[in-house]
Design a protein around this motif. Structure first.
Motif, PDB file in Angstrom:
ATOM      1  N   ASP A 154      -2.620 -76.384  40.072  1.00  0.00           N
ATOM      2  CA  ASP A 154      -3.607 -76.932  39.143  1.00  0.00           C
ATOM      3  C   ASP A 154      -5.033 -76.765  39.644  1.00  0.00           C
ATOM      4  O   ASP A 154      -5.975 -77.308  39.064  1.00  0.00           O
ATOM      5  N   LYS A 155      -5.208 -76.002  40.736  1.00  0.00           N
ATOM      6  CA  LYS A 155      -6.542 -75.847  41.320  1.00  0.00           C
ATOM      7  C   LYS A 155      -7.264 -74.567  40.887  1.00  0.00           C
ATOM      8  O   LYS A 155      -8.430 -74.368  41.207  1.00  0.00           O
ATOM      9  N   GLY A 156      -6.546 -73.674  40.214  1.00  0.00           N
ATOM     10  CA  GLY A 156      -7.195 -72.429  39.810  1.00  0.00           C
ATOM     11  C   GLY A 156      -6.296 -71.596  38.926  1.00  0.00           C
ATOM     12  O   GLY A 156      -5.149 -71.946  38.650  1.00  0.00           O
ATOM     13  N   THR A 157      -6.839 -70.469  38.477  1.00  0.00           N
ATOM     14  CA  THR A 157      -6.101 -69.558  37.606  1.00  0.00           C
ATOM     15  C   THR A 157      -6.192 -68.137  38.157  1.00  0.00           C
ATOM     16  O   THR A 157      -7.104 -67.799  38.922  1.00  0.00           O
ATOM     17  N   SER A 158      -5.234 -67.318  37.760  1.00  0.00           N
ATOM     18  CA  SER A 158      -5.231 -65.905  38.134  1.00  0.00           C
ATOM     19  C   SER A 158      -4.800 -65.113  36.905  1.00  0.00           C
ATOM     20  O   SER A 158      -3.679 -65.289  36.411  1.00  0.00           O
ATOM     21  N   VAL A 159      -5.700 -64.268  36.399  1.00  0.00           N
ATOM     22  CA  VAL A 159      -5.479 -63.586  35.124  1.00  0.00           C
ATOM     23  C   VAL A 159      -5.673 -62.078  35.303  1.00  0.00           C
ATOM     24  O   VAL A 159      -6.621 -61.635  35.967  1.00  0.00           O
ATOM     25  N   PHE A 160      -4.779 -61.292  34.700  1.00  0.00           N
ATOM     26  CA  PHE A 160      -4.880 -59.833  34.742  1.00  0.00           C
ATOM     27  C   PHE A 160      -5.434 -59.306  33.432  1.00  0.00           C
ATOM     28  O   PHE A 160      -5.231 -59.890  32.366  1.00  0.00           O
ATOM     29  N   ASP A 161      -6.129 -58.166  33.525  1.00  0.00           N
ATOM     30  CA  ASP A 161      -6.670 -57.534  32.325  1.00  0.00           C
ATOM     31  C   ASP A 161      -6.812 -56.038  32.573  1.00  0.00           C
ATOM     32  O   ASP A 161      -6.863 -55.592  33.731  1.00  0.00           O
ATOM     33  N   GLY A 162      -6.852 -55.266  31.509  1.00  0.00           N
ATOM     34  CA  GLY A 162      -7.115 -53.840  31.634  1.00  0.00           C
ATOM     35  C   GLY A 162      -8.578 -53.602  31.969  1.00  0.00           C
ATOM     36  O   GLY A 162      -9.426 -54.478  31.793  1.00  0.00           O
ATOM     37  N   ALA A 163      -8.889 -52.406  32.465  1.00  0.00           N
ATOM     38  CA  ALA A 163     -10.267 -52.067  32.828  1.00  0.00           C
ATOM     39  C   ALA A 163     -10.520 -50.607  32.484  1.00  0.00           C
ATOM     40  O   ALA A 163      -9.587 -49.833  32.246  1.00  0.00           O
ATOM     41  N   ASP A 164     -11.802 -50.238  32.439  1.00  0.00           N
ATOM     42  CA  ASP A 164     -12.154 -48.846  32.181  1.00  0.00           C
ATOM     43  C   ASP A 164     -11.441 -47.947  33.180  1.00  0.00           C
ATOM     44  O   ASP A 164     -11.483 -48.186  34.391  1.00  0.00           O
ATOM     45  N   ASN A 165     -10.808 -46.917  32.663  1.00  0.00           N
ATOM     46  CA  ASN A 165     -10.016 -46.019  33.502  1.00  0.00           C
ATOM     47  C   ASN A 165     -10.701 -44.655  33.587  1.00  0.00           C
ATOM     48  O   ASN A 165     -10.792 -43.943  32.594  1.00  0.00           O
ATOM     49  N   ARG A 166     -11.207 -44.320  34.774  1.00  0.00           N
ATOM     50  CA  ARG A 166     -11.874 -43.022  34.966  1.00  0.00           C
ATOM     51  C   ARG A 166     -10.874 -41.878  35.068  1.00  0.00           C
ATOM     52  O   ARG A 166     -11.239 -40.716  34.891  1.00  0.00           O
ATOM     53  N   PHE A 167      -9.621 -42.203  35.349  1.00  0.00           N
ATOM     54  CA  PHE A 167      -8.646 -41.168  35.707  1.00  0.00           C
ATOM     55  C   PHE A 167      -7.659 -40.965  34.562  1.00  0.00           C
ATOM     56  O   PHE A 167      -6.563 -41.513  34.549  1.00  0.00           O
ATOM     57  N   THR A 168      -8.083 -40.178  33.581  1.00  0.00           N
ATOM     58  CA  THR A 168      -7.287 -39.995  32.366  1.00  0.00           C
ATOM     59  C   THR A 168      -6.369 -38.777  32.420  1.00  0.00           C
ATOM     60  O   THR A 168      -5.611 -38.539  31.487  1.00  0.00           O
ATOM     61  N   ASP A 169      -6.441 -37.985  33.493  1.00  0.00           N
ATOM     62  CA  ASP A 169      -5.557 -36.830  33.604  1.00  0.00           C
ATOM     63  C   ASP A 169      -4.102 -37.289  33.652  1.00  0.00           C
ATOM     64  O   ASP A 169      -3.779 -38.328  34.235  1.00  0.00           O
ATOM     65  N   ALA A 170      -3.234 -36.519  33.045  1.00  0.00           N
ATOM     66  CA  ALA A 170      -1.796 -36.768  33.125  1.00  0.00           C
ATOM     67  C   ALA A 170      -1.102 -35.438  33.375  1.00  0.00           C
ATOM     68  O   ALA A 170      -1.568 -34.384  32.923  1.00  0.00           O
ATOM     69  N   TYR A 171       0.004 -35.483  34.093  1.00  0.00           N
ATOM     70  CA  TYR A 171       0.753 -34.276  34.438  1.00  0.00           C
ATOM     71  C   TYR A 171       2.214 -34.523  34.068  1.00  0.00           C
ATOM     72  O   TYR A 171       2.748 -35.617  34.301  1.00  0.00           O
ATOM     73  N   ALA A 172       2.850 -33.515  33.472  1.00  0.00           N
ATOM     74  CA  ALA A 172       4.205 -33.721  32.995  1.00  0.00           C
ATOM     75  C   ALA A 172       5.055 -32.472  33.197  1.00  0.00           C
ATOM     76  O   ALA A 172       4.595 -31.345  32.961  1.00  0.00           O
ATOM     77  N   LEU A 173       6.296 -32.684  33.614  1.00  0.00           N
ATOM     78  CA  LEU A 173       7.282 -31.621  33.779  1.00  0.00           C
ATOM     79  C   LEU A 173       8.493 -31.915  32.902  1.00  0.00           C
ATOM     80  O   LEU A 173       8.919 -33.079  32.794  1.00  0.00           O
ATOM     81  N   ARG A 174       9.030 -30.885  32.275  1.00  0.00           N
ATOM     82  CA  ARG A 174      10.243 -31.048  31.489  1.00  0.00           C
ATOM     83  C   ARG A 174      11.421 -31.383  32.405  1.00  0.00           C
ATOM     84  O   ARG A 174      11.558 -30.818  33.484  1.00  0.00           O
TER      85      ARG A 174
END
Length: 265
Positions: A154-174
Protein backbone atom coordinates in the motif's frame (compact mmCIF):
# COMPACT_ATOMS: atom_id res chain seq x y z
CA UNK A 1 21.10 -2.36 -24.97
CA UNK A 2 24.84 -2.93 -24.97
CA UNK A 3 25.57 0.75 -24.32
CA UNK A 4 23.23 0.66 -21.31
CA UNK A 5 25.23 -2.23 -19.83
CA UNK A 6 28.36 -0.09 -19.98
CA UNK A 7 26.49 2.92 -18.59
CA UNK A 8 25.21 0.92 -15.63
CA UNK A 9 28.66 -0.49 -14.87
CA UNK A 10 30.34 2.91 -15.10
CA UNK A 11 27.86 4.26 -12.56
CA UNK A 12 28.96 1.76 -9.92
CA UNK A 13 31.78 2.41 -7.46
CA UNK A 14 35.02 0.78 -8.61
CA UNK A 15 34.80 -1.84 -5.83
CA UNK A 16 31.39 -3.00 -7.06
CA UNK A 17 32.36 -3.44 -10.72
CA UNK A 18 32.86 -7.01 -11.83
CA UNK A 19 36.03 -7.57 -13.88
CA UNK A 20 35.33 -7.93 -17.58
CA UNK A 21 35.75 -11.51 -18.78
CA UNK A 22 36.28 -12.12 -22.50
CA UNK A 23 33.74 -14.53 -23.97
CA UNK A 24 32.83 -16.07 -27.28
CA UNK A 25 30.20 -18.27 -28.89
CA UNK A 26 30.86 -21.95 -29.52
CA UNK A 27 31.39 -22.01 -33.29
CA UNK A 28 31.30 -25.81 -33.47
CA UNK A 29 27.60 -25.87 -32.53
CA UNK A 30 26.52 -22.68 -34.32
CA UNK A 31 23.82 -22.99 -36.96
CA UNK A 32 23.70 -20.34 -39.67
CA UNK A 33 20.52 -19.49 -41.57
CA UNK A 34 21.47 -17.49 -44.65
CA UNK A 35 18.52 -16.44 -46.82
CA UNK A 36 18.62 -16.06 -50.57
CA UNK A 37 17.99 -12.38 -51.20
CA UNK A 38 17.00 -10.64 -54.40
CA UNK A 39 18.69 -7.55 -55.82
CA UNK A 40 17.99 -4.49 -53.70
CA UNK A 41 17.10 -6.39 -50.54
CA UNK A 42 19.06 -5.64 -47.39
CA UNK A 43 21.57 -8.38 -46.62
CA UNK A 44 21.26 -10.23 -43.32
CA UNK A 45 21.43 -13.69 -41.79
CA UNK A 46 20.45 -15.38 -38.53
CA UNK A 47 22.55 -17.61 -36.31
CA UNK A 48 21.55 -20.05 -33.58
CA UNK A 49 24.30 -19.84 -30.98
CA UNK A 50 25.43 -21.45 -27.73
CA UNK A 51 27.35 -19.48 -25.14
CA UNK A 52 29.05 -22.57 -23.71
CA UNK A 53 30.88 -25.37 -25.47
CA UNK A 54 28.99 -28.66 -25.51
CA UNK A 55 25.55 -27.10 -25.09
CA UNK A 56 22.79 -26.82 -27.66
CA UNK A 57 22.17 -23.41 -29.23
CA UNK A 58 19.58 -21.47 -27.22
CA UNK A 59 20.10 -17.96 -28.56
CA UNK A 60 19.23 -16.47 -31.95
CA UNK A 61 21.19 -13.51 -33.27
CA UNK A 62 20.62 -11.47 -36.42
CA UNK A 63 23.55 -9.95 -38.29
CA UNK A 64 22.85 -7.26 -40.88
CA UNK A 65 25.05 -5.40 -43.32
CA UNK A 66 25.23 -1.69 -42.56
CA UNK A 67 26.62 0.02 -45.68
CA UNK A 68 26.70 3.40 -43.93
CA UNK A 69 29.09 1.91 -41.35
CA UNK A 70 30.85 -0.29 -43.94
CA UNK A 71 30.51 -3.36 -41.76
CA UNK A 72 28.21 -6.12 -40.56
CA UNK A 73 26.61 -5.65 -37.15
CA UNK A 74 24.71 -7.82 -34.71
CA UNK A 75 21.35 -6.02 -34.64
CA UNK A 76 19.35 -8.40 -32.47
CA UNK A 77 19.90 -11.25 -30.04
CA UNK A 78 17.21 -13.23 -28.22
CA UNK A 79 17.52 -15.91 -25.55
CA UNK A 80 15.07 -18.72 -26.26
CA UNK A 81 13.27 -20.74 -23.60
CA UNK A 82 14.07 -24.02 -25.34
CA UNK A 83 17.05 -25.27 -27.37
CA UNK A 84 14.48 -26.90 -29.67
CA UNK A 85 14.60 -24.23 -32.37
CA UNK A 86 11.78 -23.91 -34.90
CA UNK A 87 12.67 -25.95 -37.98
CA UNK A 88 13.71 -23.50 -40.67
CA UNK A 89 12.82 -24.32 -44.28
CA UNK A 90 15.97 -24.83 -46.37
CA UNK A 91 16.28 -25.22 -50.14
CA UNK A 92 18.36 -27.89 -51.88
CA UNK A 93 21.50 -25.76 -51.49
CA UNK A 94 20.95 -25.19 -47.78
CA UNK A 95 19.75 -21.59 -48.04
CA UNK A 96 16.92 -20.31 -45.87
CA UNK A 97 13.97 -18.35 -47.22
CA UNK A 98 13.38 -14.83 -45.95
CA UNK A 99 9.84 -13.45 -45.80
CA UNK A 100 9.96 -11.17 -48.85
CA UNK A 101 6.72 -9.20 -48.35
CA UNK A 102 7.97 -6.22 -46.33
CA UNK A 103 4.47 -4.81 -45.77
CA UNK A 104 3.11 -8.13 -44.48
CA UNK A 105 6.17 -8.64 -42.30
CA UNK A 106 5.79 -5.16 -40.80
CA UNK A 107 2.09 -5.81 -40.16
CA UNK A 108 2.77 -9.18 -38.50
CA UNK A 109 5.53 -7.65 -36.37
CA UNK A 110 3.18 -4.85 -35.26
CA UNK A 111 0.56 -7.40 -34.17
CA UNK A 112 3.16 -9.38 -32.22
CA UNK A 113 4.59 -6.21 -30.68
CA UNK A 114 1.10 -5.13 -29.58
CA UNK A 115 0.57 -8.52 -27.94
CA UNK A 116 3.87 -8.36 -26.08
CA UNK A 117 3.18 -4.83 -24.82
CA UNK A 118 -0.27 -5.92 -23.65
CA UNK A 119 1.27 -8.80 -21.67
CA UNK A 120 3.31 -6.26 -19.72
CA UNK A 121 0.70 -3.49 -19.41
CA UNK A 122 -2.50 -5.46 -18.71
CA UNK A 123 -1.34 -9.02 -18.12
CA UNK A 124 -2.52 -9.99 -21.61
CA UNK A 125 -6.15 -9.01 -20.95
CA UNK A 126 -6.76 -7.03 -24.15
CA UNK A 127 -4.70 -8.63 -26.91
CA UNK A 128 -1.77 -10.55 -25.41
CA UNK A 129 -3.64 -13.79 -24.71
CA UNK A 130 -5.47 -13.46 -28.03
CA UNK A 131 -2.31 -13.01 -30.10
CA UNK A 132 -0.21 -15.64 -28.31
CA UNK A 133 -0.81 -19.22 -27.29
CA UNK A 134 0.46 -19.84 -23.72
CA UNK A 135 4.24 -20.33 -23.67
CA UNK A 136 6.88 -19.92 -20.98
CA UNK A 137 7.89 -16.55 -22.44
CA UNK A 138 4.38 -15.08 -22.57
CA UNK A 139 3.55 -16.46 -19.12
CA UNK A 140 6.69 -14.83 -17.75
CA UNK A 141 5.69 -11.43 -19.15
CA UNK A 142 2.22 -11.76 -17.63
CA UNK A 143 3.79 -12.68 -14.29
CA UNK A 144 5.94 -9.53 -14.44
CA UNK A 145 2.72 -7.52 -14.73
CA UNK A 146 1.01 -9.36 -11.87
CA UNK A 147 4.03 -9.10 -9.55
CA UNK A 148 4.16 -5.33 -10.14
CA UNK A 149 0.69 -4.92 -8.59
CA UNK A 150 1.95 -6.03 -5.17
CA UNK A 151 5.58 -4.89 -5.35
CA UNK A 152 5.13 -1.96 -2.92
CA UNK A 153 1.99 -3.06 -1.08
CA UNK A 154 0.00 0.00 0.00
CA UNK A 155 3.06 2.27 -0.13
CA UNK A 156 3.39 2.64 -3.89
CA UNK A 157 2.47 1.53 -7.38
CA UNK A 158 4.32 0.00 -10.33
CA UNK A 159 2.77 0.43 -13.78
CA UNK A 160 3.94 -0.68 -17.25
CA UNK A 161 3.26 1.13 -20.50
CA UNK A 162 4.38 1.10 -24.12
CA UNK A 163 6.93 3.66 -25.32
CA UNK A 164 8.22 5.09 -28.58
CA UNK A 165 10.10 2.33 -30.35
CA UNK A 166 13.11 3.38 -32.44
CA UNK A 167 13.80 -0.18 -33.55
CA UNK A 168 11.09 -1.07 -36.05
CA UNK A 169 13.14 -3.48 -38.18
CA UNK A 170 11.86 -7.05 -38.24
CA UNK A 171 13.48 -10.16 -39.69
CA UNK A 172 11.66 -13.33 -40.65
CA UNK A 173 12.53 -16.80 -41.97
CA UNK A 174 10.09 -19.34 -43.36
CA UNK A 175 9.66 -22.43 -41.20
CA UNK A 176 9.25 -25.98 -42.46
CA UNK A 177 5.53 -25.97 -41.60
CA UNK A 178 4.89 -22.97 -43.87
CA UNK A 179 4.79 -20.42 -41.06
CA UNK A 180 7.58 -18.04 -40.07
CA UNK A 181 10.02 -17.23 -37.30
CA UNK A 182 9.88 -13.47 -36.72
CA UNK A 183 12.50 -11.52 -34.78
CA UNK A 184 11.48 -8.01 -33.72
CA UNK A 185 11.97 -5.41 -30.97
CA UNK A 186 9.81 -3.39 -28.61
CA UNK A 187 10.23 -0.66 -25.98
CA UNK A 188 8.27 -0.36 -22.75
CA UNK A 189 8.41 1.63 -19.52
CA UNK A 190 7.90 0.77 -15.87
CA UNK A 191 6.89 3.65 -13.60
CA UNK A 192 7.24 3.16 -9.84
CA UNK A 193 5.62 5.85 -7.68
CA UNK A 194 4.96 6.43 -3.98
CA UNK A 195 1.35 6.28 -2.82
CA UNK A 196 1.40 9.59 -0.95
CA UNK A 197 3.65 12.40 0.16
CA UNK A 198 6.15 11.65 2.88
CA UNK A 199 7.36 8.47 1.17
CA UNK A 200 10.33 8.03 -1.12
CA UNK A 201 11.91 5.44 -3.41
CA UNK A 202 15.60 4.93 -2.77
CA UNK A 203 17.40 3.96 -6.00
CA UNK A 204 19.46 0.78 -5.96
CA UNK A 205 23.15 0.88 -6.73
CA UNK A 206 22.40 -0.36 -10.25
CA UNK A 207 20.33 2.81 -10.79
CA UNK A 208 23.24 5.05 -9.84
CA UNK A 209 24.31 5.84 -13.41
CA UNK A 210 20.94 7.46 -14.08
CA UNK A 211 19.62 8.52 -10.66
CA UNK A 212 22.84 9.30 -8.77
CA UNK A 213 21.69 7.91 -5.39
CA UNK A 214 19.05 10.68 -5.12
CA UNK A 215 15.73 9.50 -3.55
CA UNK A 216 12.71 10.02 -5.81
CA UNK A 217 8.95 10.27 -5.56
CA UNK A 218 8.66 8.28 -8.77
CA UNK A 219 11.04 6.53 -11.18
CA UNK A 220 10.34 5.83 -14.84
CA UNK A 221 12.48 3.01 -16.23
CA UNK A 222 12.79 2.41 -19.98
CA UNK A 223 13.45 -1.06 -21.37
CA UNK A 224 14.43 -2.06 -24.90
CA UNK A 225 13.72 -5.70 -25.69
CA UNK A 226 14.29 -8.18 -28.51
CA UNK A 227 11.57 -10.77 -29.08
CA UNK A 228 11.22 -14.01 -31.05
CA UNK A 229 7.90 -15.51 -32.10
CA UNK A 230 6.57 -18.07 -34.54
CA UNK A 231 3.47 -17.36 -36.62
CA UNK A 232 1.34 -20.01 -38.36
CA UNK A 233 1.05 -20.50 -42.10
CA UNK A 234 -1.61 -18.53 -44.00
CA UNK A 235 -4.26 -21.32 -44.12
CA UNK A 236 -3.92 -21.71 -40.33
CA UNK A 237 -4.01 -18.02 -39.41
CA UNK A 238 -6.79 -18.81 -36.93
CA UNK A 239 -4.11 -20.48 -34.82
CA UNK A 240 -2.26 -18.34 -32.31
CA UNK A 241 1.32 -17.24 -32.63
CA UNK A 242 3.86 -18.42 -30.07
CA UNK A 243 6.31 -16.18 -28.20
CA UNK A 244 9.39 -18.37 -27.78
CA UNK A 245 11.80 -15.95 -26.10
CA UNK A 246 12.67 -12.36 -25.30
CA UNK A 247 15.63 -10.43 -23.90
CA UNK A 248 15.35 -7.00 -22.25
CA UNK A 249 17.79 -4.34 -21.05
CA UNK A 250 17.08 -1.23 -19.01
CA UNK A 251 18.28 1.71 -21.05
CA UNK A 252 17.22 4.72 -18.96
CA UNK A 253 15.77 5.82 -15.62
CA UNK A 254 14.50 9.23 -14.49
CA UNK A 255 12.19 10.81 -11.95
CA UNK A 256 11.60 13.82 -9.68
CA UNK A 257 13.67 13.93 -6.48
CA UNK A 258 11.87 14.12 -3.12
CA UNK A 259 11.81 17.57 -1.50
CA UNK A 260 12.74 16.09 1.87
CA UNK A 261 13.83 12.63 2.99
CA UNK A 262 11.32 11.35 5.51
CA UNK A 263 10.37 7.73 4.87
CA UNK A 264 11.31 4.97 2.49
CA UNK A 265 9.08 2.93 0.28
Amino acid sequence: MSVSDYTETEGLPAKDREPYKPWSYDLSSAKLYIPRLTAGQDRWFAAALASQKGTAPSRVAVFAERPQHKRWEMVSVVDLDSPQLPKIALDRDGYATAVADDKQLAADADVLRTGVLDNFTTGGTNTGTKVFAPTEASKRQIKVHKDAATRYGDKGTSVFDGADNRFTDAYALRTADGGALILFSHTHTQTDAVAHSGLQITPSKKDRAWLHDVPRTSIRYTFVCNDAATVPAEPAKAESSRLIGYTCARTNASGPPVPTQLHRA
